[in-house]
Motif scaffolding. Structure first.
Motif, PDB file in Angstrom:
ATOM      1  N   MET A 145      12.860  -3.358   7.917  1.00 37.71           N
ATOM      2  CA  MET A 145      13.529  -3.933   6.759  1.00 37.71           C
ATOM      3  C   MET A 145      13.032  -3.217   5.493  1.00 37.71           C
ATOM      4  O   MET A 145      11.841  -3.008   5.335  1.00 37.71           O
ATOM      5  CB  MET A 145      13.199  -5.435   6.682  1.00 37.71           C
ATOM      6  N   GLN A 146      13.935  -2.848   4.616  1.00 35.48           N
ATOM      7  CA  GLN A 146      13.578  -2.126   3.397  1.00 35.48           C
ATOM      8  C   GLN A 146      14.250  -2.760   2.184  1.00 35.48           C
ATOM      9  O   GLN A 146      15.399  -3.204   2.278  1.00 35.48           O
ATOM     10  CB  GLN A 146      14.027  -0.673   3.497  1.00 35.48           C
ATOM     11  N   PHE A 147      13.545  -2.826   1.087  1.00 39.69           N
ATOM     12  CA  PHE A 147      14.142  -3.284  -0.167  1.00 39.69           C
ATOM     13  C   PHE A 147      13.957  -2.183  -1.195  1.00 39.69           C
ATOM     14  O   PHE A 147      12.833  -1.756  -1.442  1.00 39.69           O
ATOM     15  CB  PHE A 147      13.471  -4.566  -0.658  1.00 39.69           C
ATOM     16  N   THR A 148      15.042  -1.745  -1.781  1.00 36.97           N
ATOM     17  CA  THR A 148      14.955  -0.708  -2.798  1.00 36.97           C
ATOM     18  C   THR A 148      15.012  -1.349  -4.180  1.00 36.97           C
ATOM     19  O   THR A 148      15.520  -2.460  -4.358  1.00 36.97           O
ATOM     20  CB  THR A 148      16.126   0.289  -2.652  1.00 36.97           C
ATOM     21  N   ARG A 193       8.334  -6.913   8.690  1.00 39.02           N
ATOM     22  CA  ARG A 193       7.468  -6.170   7.766  1.00 39.02           C
ATOM     23  C   ARG A 193       8.336  -5.435   6.762  1.00 39.02           C
ATOM     24  O   ARG A 193       9.431  -4.971   7.111  1.00 39.02           O
ATOM     25  CB  ARG A 193       6.622  -5.135   8.523  1.00 39.02           C
ATOM     26  N   PHE A 194       7.834  -5.324   5.536  1.00 37.43           N
ATOM     27  CA  PHE A 194       8.524  -4.502   4.549  1.00 37.43           C
ATOM     28  C   PHE A 194       7.565  -4.118   3.433  1.00 37.43           C
ATOM     29  O   PHE A 194       6.489  -4.723   3.282  1.00 37.43           O
ATOM     30  CB  PHE A 194       9.752  -5.231   3.975  1.00 37.43           C
ATOM     31  N   ASN A 195       7.957  -3.104   2.663  1.00 37.26           N
ATOM     32  CA  ASN A 195       7.223  -2.697   1.468  1.00 37.26           C
ATOM     33  C   ASN A 195       8.086  -2.986   0.253  1.00 37.26           C
ATOM     34  O   ASN A 195       9.314  -2.812   0.299  1.00 37.26           O
ATOM     35  CB  ASN A 195       6.877  -1.205   1.515  1.00 37.26           C
ATOM     36  N   TYR A 196       7.435  -3.419  -0.806  1.00 46.39           N
ATOM     37  CA  TYR A 196       8.186  -3.757  -2.022  1.00 46.39           C
ATOM     38  C   TYR A 196       7.222  -3.693  -3.193  1.00 46.39           C
ATOM     39  O   TYR A 196       6.116  -4.264  -3.129  1.00 46.39           O
ATOM     40  CB  TYR A 196       8.777  -5.162  -1.870  1.00 46.39           C
ATOM     41  N   GLY A 197       7.626  -2.990  -4.241  1.00 47.17           N
ATOM     42  CA  GLY A 197       6.786  -2.895  -5.432  1.00 47.17           C
ATOM     43  C   GLY A 197       5.421  -2.292  -5.171  1.00 47.17           C
ATOM     44  O   GLY A 197       4.457  -2.614  -5.865  1.00 47.17           O
ATOM     45  N   SER A 243      -5.509 -10.384  10.361  1.00 49.97           N
ATOM     46  CA  SER A 243      -4.730  -9.955  11.529  1.00 49.97           C
ATOM     47  C   SER A 243      -3.369  -9.395  11.147  1.00 49.97           C
ATOM     48  O   SER A 243      -2.687  -8.805  11.977  1.00 49.97           O
ATOM     49  CB  SER A 243      -4.491 -11.141  12.480  1.00 49.97           C
ATOM     50  N   ALA A 244      -2.955  -9.616   9.913  1.00 44.56           N
ATOM     51  CA  ALA A 244      -1.585  -9.278   9.518  1.00 44.56           C
ATOM     52  C   ALA A 244      -1.411  -7.810   9.149  1.00 44.56           C
ATOM     53  O   ALA A 244      -0.313  -7.282   9.217  1.00 44.56           O
ATOM     54  CB  ALA A 244      -1.154 -10.141   8.340  1.00 44.56           C
ATOM     55  N   HIS A 245      -2.510  -7.151   8.729  1.00 45.34           N
ATOM     56  CA  HIS A 245      -2.452  -5.754   8.303  1.00 45.34           C
ATOM     57  C   HIS A 245      -1.357  -5.548   7.250  1.00 45.34           C
ATOM     58  O   HIS A 245      -0.465  -4.713   7.407  1.00 45.34           O
ATOM     59  CB  HIS A 245      -2.240  -4.834   9.502  1.00 45.34           C
ATOM     60  N   ALA A 246      -1.422  -6.354   6.212  1.00 43.81           N
ATOM     61  CA  ALA A 246      -0.465  -6.273   5.106  1.00 43.81           C
ATOM     62  C   ALA A 246      -1.145  -6.821   3.864  1.00 43.81           C
ATOM     63  O   ALA A 246      -2.088  -7.613   3.950  1.00 43.81           O
ATOM     64  CB  ALA A 246       0.782  -7.081   5.417  1.00 43.81           C
ATOM     65  N   ASP A 247      -0.673  -6.404   2.696  1.00 41.94           N
ATOM     66  CA  ASP A 247      -1.246  -6.928   1.447  1.00 41.94           C
ATOM     67  C   ASP A 247      -0.900  -8.402   1.258  1.00 41.94           C
ATOM     68  O   ASP A 247      -1.716  -9.185   0.781  1.00 41.94           O
ATOM     69  CB  ASP A 247      -0.696  -6.137   0.246  1.00 41.94           C
ATOM     70  N   VAL A 248       0.321  -8.761   1.618  1.00 39.61           N
ATOM     71  CA  VAL A 248       0.793 -10.136   1.415  1.00 39.61           C
ATOM     72  C   VAL A 248       1.375 -10.673   2.717  1.00 39.61           C
ATOM     73  O   VAL A 248       2.180 -10.006   3.358  1.00 39.61           O
ATOM     74  CB  VAL A 248       1.885 -10.196   0.325  1.00 39.61           C
ATOM     75  N   SER A 294       7.633  -5.157 -10.947  1.00 41.25           N
ATOM     76  CA  SER A 294       7.861  -4.421 -12.191  1.00 41.25           C
ATOM     77  C   SER A 294       7.197  -3.056 -12.014  1.00 41.25           C
ATOM     78  O   SER A 294       6.746  -2.722 -10.912  1.00 41.25           O
ATOM     79  CB  SER A 294       7.281  -5.184 -13.378  1.00 41.25           C
ATOM     80  N   ASP A 295       7.099  -2.298 -13.092  1.00 41.45           N
ATOM     81  CA  ASP A 295       6.575  -0.935 -12.948  1.00 41.45           C
ATOM     82  C   ASP A 295       5.149  -0.907 -12.406  1.00 41.45           C
ATOM     83  O   ASP A 295       4.786  -0.039 -11.636  1.00 41.45           O
ATOM     84  CB  ASP A 295       6.618  -0.210 -14.304  1.00 41.45           C
ATOM     85  N   ASP A 296       4.329  -1.899 -12.821  1.00 41.86           N
ATOM     86  CA  ASP A 296       2.916  -1.832 -12.437  1.00 41.86           C
ATOM     87  C   ASP A 296       2.403  -3.113 -11.787  1.00 41.86           C
ATOM     88  O   ASP A 296       1.203  -3.328 -11.679  1.00 41.86           O
ATOM     89  CB  ASP A 296       2.054  -1.517 -13.660  1.00 41.86           C
ATOM     90  N   ALA A 297       3.308  -4.011 -11.360  1.00 40.21           N
ATOM     91  CA  ALA A 297       2.839  -5.293 -10.819  1.00 40.21           C
ATOM     92  C   ALA A 297       3.884  -5.904  -9.889  1.00 40.21           C
ATOM     93  O   ALA A 297       5.061  -5.555  -9.929  1.00 40.21           O
ATOM     94  CB  ALA A 297       2.538  -6.271 -11.960  1.00 40.21           C
TER      95      ALA A 297
END
Ligand SMILES: [Fe+2]
Length: 289
Positions: A1-4, A123-127, A159-164, A208-211
């Motif tokens: 899953m991807q979010f642009t 799983r996904f990456n965002y910001g 155990s999640a191996h993710a930031d959030v 946002s750009d930095d958060a």
């Protein structure tokens, strides 16, 4: 899953057969300008309330990303109980013998087949942050993870191996830091949060750009209709009362800290990840109502 891009994401859990709550969240998402492709549900489409099949139909028609909760797993398997893992002698277990058979009997074969296709995690990456979506715990679908149980929370997050970690199941919204990670339970929309108000809860994630900002938000909806429909169905009058009073019929699953918060109005919370170079700092804020 991807979010642009940096447009916000909406996350929610526990529709719980509450048709009116889903309709309200769909309207809220429209107001916020958030399309279904940026919305994530942590599962338990069906549970306590009056309209299992209609609620599944609304979620499927909406087209949001969704993982299976224990309720979808159990209904898909035509299991005899909800799979919440309640102890035999608890009120929650007794009450589940009212709502689960009703829910299980009021979904179509097509809905059951759809439930069987749902993933158990995403799983996904965002910001610039990595996210993992689970239903209850990372190690077990029906694990209750509470803000007050720091050691369990830390262990599950590791155990999640993710930031959030985005989770649901437990029914109370919270955002908690654990080391360099964050546990984000956006709450559930189908049942109040035991805070003495009929509102339910969902979450927003905004880059946002930095958060990256995580927020819990109230959902006001037509709980009078939801409660009336539940009373008419006759299978869970105790939960019909909860929809109105905002208080759970049993505190069986709750640790002492969460029990003591019964009837205390929750405030929306937010947490901001601020990225500075390769490091990330977070601050937690309580927003005024
Ligand atoms: Fe659940």
């Amino acid at each position: 899953m991807q979010f642009t891009g940096t447009a916000p994401l909406l996350v929610f859990g526990g529709p719980y057969s509450n048709r009116e709550a889903v309709l309200a969240l769909r309207a809220e998402a429209r107001c916020l300008g958030i399309g279904a492709d940026r919305i994530i549900c942590t599962g338990d489409t069906i549970a306590y309330c009056a309209d299992p099949e209609e609620t599944v139909a609304l979620i499927r028609d909406w087209g949001v990303h969704i993982i299976a909760g224990n309720c979808e797993e159990q209904v898909a398997a035509r299991a005899a109980d909800c799979g919440c893992g309640f102890d035999d002698d608890t009120t929650c277990n007794v009450l589940s013998k009212g709502w689960y058979p009703y829910a299980n009997a009021h979904v179509s074969d097509a809905s059951r087949s759809w439930m069987a296709t749902l993933p158990t995690t995403l799983r996904f990456n965002y910001g610039g942050a990595s996210f993992r979506v689970v239903h209850g715990g990372v190690t077990r679908i029906n694990k209750f993870i509470f803000a007050s149980e720091a050691a369990t929370l830390a262990s599950e997050a590791a155990s999640a191996h993710a930031d959030v970690v985005i989770a649901g199941h437990m029914g109370l919204p919270f955002i908690a830091r654990t080391g360099r990670q964050v546990w984000f339970n956006a709450g559930v929309i189908g049942m109040p949060a035991n805070d003495g108000t009929a509102d339910t809860w969902f979450g927003l994630i905004t880059a946002s750009d930095d958060a990256v900002k995580l927020e819990t938000r109230r959902l006001s909806y037509d709980f009078h209709t939801a409660a009336a429909r539940l009373r008419r169905s006759g299978h869970a009058n105790t939960y019909a009362r909860s929809l109105v009073t905002g208080l759970w019929p049993s505190l069986d699953i709750l640790p002492e800290a969460e029990q003591l918060a019964t009837g205390k109005r929750l405030r929306p919370k937010s947490l901001v990840f601020k990225r500075t170079g390769s490091s990330r700092h977070s601050t937690v804020n309580a927003a005024a109502l």
